[in-house]
Motif scaffolding. Structure first.
Motif, PDB file in Angstrom:
ATOM      1  N   ARG A 432       0.682  -1.272  -0.036  1.00 27.67           N
ATOM      2  CA  ARG A 432       0.106   0.012   0.014  1.00 27.67           C
ATOM      3  C   ARG A 432       0.804   1.371   0.183  1.00 27.67           C
ATOM      4  O   ARG A 432       0.522   2.402  -0.867  1.00 27.67           O
ATOM      5  CB  ARG A 432      -0.884   0.016   1.100  1.00 27.67           C
ATOM      6  N   LEU A 433       1.829   1.174   0.806  1.00 31.18           N
ATOM      7  CA  LEU A 433       2.667   2.231   1.002  1.00 31.18           C
ATOM      8  C   LEU A 433       3.481   2.530  -0.316  1.00 31.18           C
ATOM      9  O   LEU A 433       3.671   3.834  -1.028  1.00 31.18           O
ATOM     10  CB  LEU A 433       3.616   2.412   2.217  1.00 31.18           C
ATOM     11  N   ALA A 434       3.942   1.509  -1.029  1.00 30.97           N
ATOM     12  CA  ALA A 434       4.690   1.790  -2.215  1.00 30.97           C
ATOM     13  C   ALA A 434       3.787   2.081  -3.345  1.00 30.97           C
ATOM     14  O   ALA A 434       4.078   3.128  -4.025  1.00 30.97           O
ATOM     15  CB  ALA A 434       5.234   0.601  -2.787  1.00 30.97           C
ATOM     16  N   ARG A 435       2.683   1.902  -3.300  1.00 33.25           N
ATOM     17  CA  ARG A 435       1.504   2.148  -4.454  1.00 33.25           C
ATOM     18  C   ARG A 435       1.166   3.515  -3.972  1.00 33.25           C
ATOM     19  O   ARG A 435       1.379   4.506  -5.096  1.00 33.25           O
ATOM     20  CB  ARG A 435       0.275   1.371  -4.335  1.00 33.25           C
ATOM     21  N   ASP A 436       0.982   4.016  -2.894  1.00 34.83           N
ATOM     22  CA  ASP A 436       0.686   5.367  -2.397  1.00 34.83           C
ATOM     23  C   ASP A 436       1.742   6.298  -2.990  1.00 34.83           C
ATOM     24  O   ASP A 436       1.660   7.461  -3.458  1.00 34.83           O
ATOM     25  CB  ASP A 436       0.306   5.704  -1.242  1.00 34.83           C
ATOM     26  N   ALA A 437       3.164   5.834  -2.660  1.00 32.95           N
ATOM     27  CA  ALA A 437       4.237   6.764  -3.092  1.00 32.95           C
ATOM     28  C   ALA A 437       4.512   7.005  -4.481  1.00 32.95           C
ATOM     29  O   ALA A 437       4.611   8.272  -4.965  1.00 32.95           O
ATOM     30  CB  ALA A 437       5.568   6.003  -2.615  1.00 32.95           C
ATOM     31  N   ALA A 462       7.279  -1.561  -8.356  1.00 33.60           N
ATOM     32  CA  ALA A 462       7.559  -2.672  -9.164  1.00 33.60           C
ATOM     33  C   ALA A 462       8.376  -3.704  -8.420  1.00 33.60           C
ATOM     34  O   ALA A 462       8.252  -4.925  -8.367  1.00 33.60           O
ATOM     35  CB  ALA A 462       7.990  -2.328 -10.493  1.00 33.60           C
ATOM     36  N   GLU A 463       9.251  -3.390  -7.913  1.00 35.74           N
ATOM     37  CA  GLU A 463      10.380  -4.234  -7.231  1.00 35.74           C
ATOM     38  C   GLU A 463       9.474  -4.871  -5.883  1.00 35.74           C
ATOM     39  O   GLU A 463       9.892  -5.946  -5.547  1.00 35.74           O
ATOM     40  CB  GLU A 463      11.597  -3.522  -6.770  1.00 35.74           C
ATOM     41  N   ILE A 464       8.907  -3.998  -5.131  1.00 34.88           N
ATOM     42  CA  ILE A 464       8.422  -4.764  -4.233  1.00 34.88           C
ATOM     43  C   ILE A 464       7.227  -5.806  -4.472  1.00 34.88           C
ATOM     44  O   ILE A 464       7.077  -6.813  -3.998  1.00 34.88           O
ATOM     45  CB  ILE A 464       7.606  -3.789  -3.259  1.00 34.88           C
ATOM     46  N   LEU A 465       6.529  -5.392  -5.523  1.00 38.48           N
ATOM     47  CA  LEU A 465       5.433  -6.501  -6.201  1.00 38.48           C
ATOM     48  C   LEU A 465       6.133  -7.652  -6.626  1.00 38.48           C
ATOM     49  O   LEU A 465       5.822  -8.836  -6.195  1.00 38.48           O
ATOM     50  CB  LEU A 465       4.665  -5.770  -7.457  1.00 38.48           C
ATOM     51  N   LEU A 466       7.356  -7.636  -7.117  1.00 40.82           N
ATOM     52  CA  LEU A 466       8.167  -8.812  -7.575  1.00 40.82           C
ATOM     53  C   LEU A 466       8.428  -9.720  -6.169  1.00 40.82           C
ATOM     54  O   LEU A 466       8.305 -11.034  -6.236  1.00 40.82           O
ATOM     55  CB  LEU A 466       9.473  -8.173  -8.314  1.00 40.82           C
ATOM     56  N   LEU A 467       8.983  -8.944  -5.191  1.00 38.71           N
ATOM     57  CA  LEU A 467       9.163  -9.592  -4.080  1.00 38.71           C
ATOM     58  C   LEU A 467       7.900 -10.330  -3.293  1.00 38.71           C
ATOM     59  O   LEU A 467       8.310 -11.211  -2.617  1.00 38.71           O
ATOM     60  CB  LEU A 467       9.919  -8.777  -2.934  1.00 38.71           C
ATOM     61  N   HIS A 468       6.671  -9.739  -3.697  1.00 42.12           N
ATOM     62  CA  HIS A 468       5.661 -10.434  -3.072  1.00 42.12           C
ATOM     63  C   HIS A 468       4.914 -11.365  -4.068  1.00 42.12           C
ATOM     64  O   HIS A 468       3.664 -11.495  -3.773  1.00 42.12           O
ATOM     65  CB  HIS A 468       4.549  -9.266  -2.634  1.00 42.12           C
ATOM     66  N   ARG A 470       3.854 -11.015  -7.338  1.00 41.21           N
ATOM     67  CA  ARG A 470       3.030 -10.347  -8.258  1.00 41.21           C
ATOM     68  C   ARG A 470       3.669 -10.016  -9.364  1.00 41.21           C
ATOM     69  O   ARG A 470       3.694  -8.523  -9.723  1.00 41.21           O
ATOM     70  CB  ARG A 470       2.363  -9.366  -7.430  1.00 41.21           C
ATOM     71  N   PRO A 471       4.131 -10.922 -10.140  1.00 43.78           N
ATOM     72  CA  PRO A 471       5.203 -10.332 -11.263  1.00 43.78           C
ATOM     73  C   PRO A 471       4.438  -9.516 -12.365  1.00 43.78           C
ATOM     74  O   PRO A 471       4.897  -8.833 -13.179  1.00 43.78           O
ATOM     75  CB  PRO A 471       5.637 -11.761 -12.008  1.00 43.78           C
ATOM     76  N   ALA A 472       3.006  -9.951 -12.734  1.00 42.01           N
ATOM     77  CA  ALA A 472       2.278  -9.424 -13.827  1.00 42.01           C
ATOM     78  C   ALA A 472       2.026  -7.918 -13.508  1.00 42.01           C
ATOM     79  O   ALA A 472       2.250  -6.868 -14.000  1.00 42.01           O
ATOM     80  CB  ALA A 472       0.932 -10.156 -13.898  1.00 42.01           C
ATOM     81  N   GLU A 473       1.681  -7.730 -12.101  1.00 37.56           N
ATOM     82  CA  GLU A 473       1.603  -6.492 -11.529  1.00 37.56           C
ATOM     83  C   GLU A 473       2.944  -5.445 -11.553  1.00 37.56           C
ATOM     84  O   GLU A 473       3.060  -4.320 -11.912  1.00 37.56           O
ATOM     85  CB  GLU A 473       0.894  -6.185 -10.157  1.00 37.56           C
ATOM     86  N   ALA A 474       4.103  -6.228 -11.151  1.00 38.61           N
ATOM     87  CA  ALA A 474       5.103  -5.482 -11.334  1.00 38.61           C
ATOM     88  C   ALA A 474       5.613  -5.099 -12.648  1.00 38.61           C
ATOM     89  O   ALA A 474       6.331  -3.876 -12.640  1.00 38.61           O
ATOM     90  CB  ALA A 474       6.369  -6.549 -10.835  1.00 38.61           C
ATOM     91  N   LEU A 475       5.378  -5.757 -13.741  1.00 36.71           N
ATOM     92  CA  LEU A 475       5.511  -5.621 -15.024  1.00 36.71           C
ATOM     93  C   LEU A 475       4.798  -4.298 -15.480  1.00 36.71           C
ATOM     94  O   LEU A 475       5.304  -3.398 -16.260  1.00 36.71           O
ATOM     95  CB  LEU A 475       5.327  -6.901 -16.041  1.00 36.71           C
ATOM     96  N   ALA A 476       3.646  -4.324 -15.010  1.00 32.84           N
ATOM     97  CA  ALA A 476       2.564  -3.156 -15.323  1.00 32.84           C
ATOM     98  C   ALA A 476       3.396  -1.994 -14.881  1.00 32.84           C
ATOM     99  O   ALA A 476       3.209  -0.900 -15.437  1.00 32.84           O
ATOM    100  CB  ALA A 476       1.375  -3.492 -15.210  1.00 32.84           C
ATOM    101  N   ALA A 477       3.514  -1.954 -13.471  1.00 29.06           N
ATOM    102  CA  ALA A 477       4.335  -0.871 -13.027  1.00 29.06           C
ATOM    103  C   ALA A 477       5.767  -0.336 -13.544  1.00 29.06           C
ATOM    104  O   ALA A 477       5.902   0.855 -13.805  1.00 29.06           O
ATOM    105  CB  ALA A 477       4.521  -1.152 -11.313  1.00 29.06           C
ATOM    106  N   ALA A 478       6.333  -1.540 -14.132  1.00 28.40           N
ATOM    107  CA  ALA A 478       7.593  -0.964 -14.586  1.00 28.40           C
ATOM    108  C   ALA A 478       7.402  -0.307 -16.033  1.00 28.40           C
ATOM    109  O   ALA A 478       7.958   0.743 -16.527  1.00 28.40           O
ATOM    110  CB  ALA A 478       8.602  -2.254 -14.854  1.00 28.40           C
ATOM    111  N   GLU A 479       6.535  -0.853 -16.676  1.00 30.96           N
ATOM    112  CA  GLU A 479       6.210  -0.447 -17.774  1.00 30.96           C
ATOM    113  C   GLU A 479       5.530   1.263 -17.848  1.00 30.96           C
ATOM    114  O   GLU A 479       5.697   1.934 -18.617  1.00 30.96           O
ATOM    115  CB  GLU A 479       5.249  -1.327 -18.679  1.00 30.96           C
ATOM    116  N   ALA A 480       4.729   1.175 -16.914  1.00 35.56           N
ATOM    117  CA  ALA A 480       4.181   2.563 -16.561  1.00 35.56           C
ATOM    118  C   ALA A 480       5.277   3.627 -16.320  1.00 35.56           C
ATOM    119  O   ALA A 480       5.383   4.696 -16.719  1.00 35.56           O
ATOM    120  CB  ALA A 480       3.100   2.577 -15.318  1.00 35.56           C
ATOM    121  N   THR A 481       6.364   3.097 -15.641  1.00 39.76           N
ATOM    122  CA  THR A 481       7.472   4.143 -15.452  1.00 39.76           C
ATOM    123  C   THR A 481       8.235   4.412 -16.769  1.00 39.76           C
ATOM    124  O   THR A 481       8.764   5.556 -16.888  1.00 39.76           O
ATOM    125  CB  THR A 481       8.325   3.509 -14.316  1.00 39.76           C
ATOM    126  N   LEU A 482       8.477   3.273 -17.522  1.00 42.03           N
ATOM    127  CA  LEU A 482       8.955   3.545 -18.838  1.00 42.03           C
ATOM    128  C   LEU A 482       8.283   4.294 -19.808  1.00 42.03           C
ATOM    129  O   LEU A 482       9.083   5.216 -20.412  1.00 42.03           O
ATOM    130  CB  LEU A 482       9.346   2.244 -19.491  1.00 42.03           C
TER     131      LEU A 482
END
Length: 530
Positions: A432-437, A462-468, A470-482
């Motif tokens: 939650r905190l990482a998403r809010d940030a 994205a990195e926290i999602l990976l550790l938890h 949730r790779p599909a969500e992590a990929l979406a977060a990384a691509e949004a950053t790009l």
């Protein structure tokens, strides 16, 4: 050395570049500088007119010390030249895009020059009276009106000058500059930037050698959805005013937005070489360091960081105040933070030390980097201590009513808090905190002082999602950053890991190829994604 604690010990590893170190009181123009072409008729004498137009051309490239010299020469050539004092008043405003108020001393001096311009303009033309009166609004009533209120009054006044004199390109240009400078960072529709560009672009077609047009168009389009529209101005500006250091730097605002790292590094190298004041190199160097790190040119980045810190060490010995309260202190402190975090050098990040006397938003850079370093190295207690200090800094910025830096430091605080929560096993809180940030950081567009976030909050999410797991969500977060930060190497690496973890081997391979291409000029970072 007296101020040695201001600098990270990790950065004494490389030798200094052979550059001059003595800080100078002002930049200077040199002989026959090439600063572009303008036409700005006044009622001043012919000699003063020539010097005045030279000053305005320099002013359009934010070459403030050189512009002051020209305006002072115009005033000396014709003591009745009102517009020479108008120009001197404008130089004291500083960079209007920085969204920071001039010092009280600059406000007082600016008011004096603007008032003198108003007085002298009584014997000049109505148009000159309009310019002088507008400039006075930048400084008048500073005891009851803040900088942003005065800038708004100035914008309105310049709009009136432009309406009253529709054939005066300079009035339109200075009005458009104020429109763009006054754009709130939270307006992600970019309404005012687009309005400013709509005024500037038709004039640029007629006046391709005008420095202010190229300059301000770049600023208008310095945002991810708009950057491609600024590429033509970026490619032309350095050739219009090659003697002005800022003109050589400004193309990198667009190049950075588009992920053109080689072009960004090259134009900033030219800018830094043209800058007479060593401390004036911090801004282009920060953009260079950012570009070098994307390309894996880590030794070149480290040399610049080390040289900047050496210059500041020696400058602080002579003047302890230095740039520590200036917005440019951001660049000085950002460089070593980027150097550690972009390389996942967590132990080095933990060793960063705070620059004494830093403004809260500057100190927050180091606290954020140290917090991330401790957290990623598995040290929850010291990371939590950095969060505590970030919260104090955030409160101080809020108390100063600085909405932009409050947003940025608030996002940094949440991002480090997320990693602390992760280490403490509070996994729902961490996500939650990482998403809010990430969400908070993206409510504002970046400040022109920086090439980009110290580390994008959504990349960390994205990195926290990976550790938890949730790779599909992590990929979406990384691509949004790009999409916001194209060709950003570390984000590409995160996207590759996320794609592989999500079972998409083809996409993972594509991202690895992209990463290899982006970093082809560097030595690579074996194992840096782990």
């Amino acid at each position: 050395m007296r101020y040695s604690k201001a600098f990270p010990s990790i950065l004494v590893l490389c030798g200094a570049l052979a550059l001059p170190v003595a800080a100078q009181d002002h930049d200077h123009a040199g002989d026959d500088p090439v600063v572009g072409s303008i036409t700005f008729p006044t009622s001043c004498s012919a000699d003063a007119q020539r010097r005045f137009e030279d000053g305005v051309a320099r002013l359009h490239s934010f070459w403030f010390g050189a512009a002051r010299e020209a305006f002072e020469a115009a005033a000396a050539a014709d003591p009745s030249c009102a517009m020479a004092h108008w120009g001197l008043a404008l130089t004291l405003l500083g960079n209007p895009m920085a969204r920071s108020a001039p010092s009280p001393e600059a406000v007082a001096a600016g008011l004096e020059h603007a008032s003198r311009a108003v007085e002298l303009a009584e014997s000049a033309t109505p148009r000159e009276r309009g310019y002088a009166a507008a400039a006075r609004l930048l400084y008048a009533d500073a005891d009851r009106l803040d900088h942003f209120a005065r800038m708004a009054l100035y914008e309105d006044a310049m709009a009136e000058v432009a309406r009253a004199h529709p054939d005066d390109d300079e009035a339109a240009i200075f009005h458009a500059l104020a429109v763009v400078a006054n754009a709130p960072p939270s307006d992600l529709t970019f309404e005012r930037q687009l309005l400013g560009a709509s005024i500037l672009s038709p004039i640029f077609e007629r006046r391709p050698d005008h420095p202010g047009l190229a300059h301000y168009i770049i600023h208008a389009f310095d945002a991810p959805p708009l950057a491609q529209r600024g590429l033509d101005a970026a490619e032309r500006y350095a050739g219009i005013a090659p003697s002005a250091p800022h003109a050589l730097h400004m193309p990198s605002h667009i190049f950075t937005r588009l992920g053109y790292w080689t072009e960004s590094a090259e134009t900033n190298a030219r800018s830094a070489a043209a800058e007479a004041n060593p401390r004036g190199r911090y801004h282009p160097w920060d953009y260079m360091v950012y570009a070098y790190l994307q390309q894996g040119r880590d030794e070149e980045a480290r040399a610049l960081v080390d040289e900047a810190l050496r210059i500041e060490r020696e400058a602080l010995e002579a003047n302890p105040e230095g740039y520590t309260r200036s917005v440019i202190a951001y660049n000085l402190v950002a460089m070593p933070a980027r150097y550690t975090l972009e390389r996942d050098a967590w132990n080095e990040a933990m060793a960063l030390e705070v620059l004494p006397g830093s403004a809260p938003f500057v100190e927050a850079i180091t606290r954020f980097a140290r917090g991330v370093g401790h957290a990623r190295a598995g040290h929850p207690s010291p990371a939590a201590s950095e969060v505590d200090r970030l919260e104090e800094l955030h409160a101080a910025i809020q108390a100063a009513n600085d909405a932009y830096w409050s947003t940025i430091v608030g996002a940094q605080t949440l991002a480090v808090s997320a990693w602390v929560a992760h280490l403490e096993g509070r996994h729902d809180d961490a996500l939650r905190l990482a998403r809010d940030a990430a969400d908070l950081e993206e409510t504002v567009e970046k400040h022109p002082v920086t090439p980009g976030p110290i580390l994008p909050a959504r990349e960390l999410y994205a990195e926290i999602l990976l550790l938890h797991g949730r790779p599909a969500e992590a990929l979406a977060a990384a691509e949004a950053t790009l999409r916001r930060e194209p060709n950003r190497a570390r984000t590409i690496a995160v996207a590759a890991r996320a794609a592989e973890a999500a079972g998409n081997a083809v996409l993972a391979a594509s991202y690895r190829r992209q990463l290899a291409d982006v970093m082809s000029k560097g030595g690579g970072r074996p194992g840096w994604q782990n």
